[in-house]
Design an enzyme around this catalytic site. Structure first.
Site: not given
Ligand code: FBP
Length: 249
Positions: A23, A142, A173, A175, A199, A226
């Site tokens: 980010h 993701y 991992k 969401k 998170g 995080g």
């Molecule tokens: P957070 O708990 O801060 O969301 O971190 C988890 C994470 O997977 C990080 O490892 C990674 O940098 C970020 O989320 C990716 O977030 P995005 O959804 O913006 O790509």
């Protein structure tokens, strides 16, 4: 197997700190948490099961007392400028991660990207190599990109969980979609791969702790979080609450 260090009692709370890459510092950090030592101190004091960082941070900061915390080295990363059709290629080897002291390697796959095949191929090989070294492979799965209408739908999340497991991930991992019952199906789809929940951006303590306990009810065995920890006004207090949920004594 060194990878098992991350799941000492079968569960794991992972403190993620790769957001500077994903980010950019101005988006997520302040004068305190821009310093990786601030994060390593939280991880050590609160007793996190692992920290997840890029190799350069591990190289510069993972030393002395901090080596008590099991390490996850991310092997790829992309910027926030690249979100329409995301792809993220491997830039660090498994061998280098092992040299840095890693118990696991992490890799993000953007399911639904037009380049998803490239990421499948890279991650499959990473899993093979990680197994040879006796460390875990963690897939940040993701769903994102032109073919994904709803990245939190049960169909898409379970598809991602399944692919990560079939490619060889020890840990996936994902969401959380906000619904315990449908999440049970998603987690069941990951089979023997352990599911940890991401998170997300900062929310109230109450909402974050609900995400933590609902994730556990749905079958997840951990969190990889995080911002909700190191952006919190009291990172150690919120960490103690998480520990109470995931590692009750
Ligand atoms: P957070 O708990 O801060 O969301 O971190 C988890 C994470 O997977 C990080 O490892 C990674 O940098 C970020 O989320 C990716 O977030 P995005 O959804 O913006 O790509």
């Amino acid at each position: 197997m060194k990878g098992e260090e991350i799941f000492k009692d079968g569960r794991s709370l992972i403190l993620a700190y790769d957001q500077g890459f994903e980010h950019g510092p101005s988006m997520d950090f302040n004068m305190k948490n821009v310093d990786p030592k601030f994060i390593f101190d939280i991880a050590l004091e609160a007793g996190y099961d692992a920290v997840a960082v890029q190799a350069g941070i591990a190289h510069k900061y993972y030393k002395d007392k901090y080596t008590e915390i099991p390490l996850i080295v991310k092997l790829n990363g992309k910027t926030r400028f690249d979100n329409e059709d995301p792809v993220s290629y491997q830039h660090t080897s498994v061998e280098e991660a092992v040299r840095l002291g890693a118990s696991a390697v992490g890799y993000t796959i953007y399911l639904g990207s037009s380049k998803e095949q490239d990421m499948f191929v890279e991650f499959g090989k990473i899993c093979e190599e990680a197994r040879r070294y006796g460390i875990y492979s963690v897939c940040w799965m993701y769903p994102r990109g032109p073919s994904i209408k709803d990245e939190l739908s049960t169909d898409v999340l379970s598809y991602g969980a399944r692919i990560a497991m079939e490619l060889g991930a020890d840990v996936v991992k994902l969401k959380y979609n906000g619904d315990v019952e449908s999440m049970k199906w998603v987690i069941k789809s990951a089979g023997e791969a352990k599911v940890v929940i991401a998170g997300g951006s900062k929310v109230s303590d109450e909402d974050f702790l609900k995400l933590a306990s609902d994730s556990l009810k749905s079958g997840a065995v951990g969190l990889a979080v995080g911002r909700n920890v190191w952006q919190n006004a009291n990172p150690l207090k919120i960490s103690r609450e998480l520990m109470r949920i995931y590692h009750p004594q």
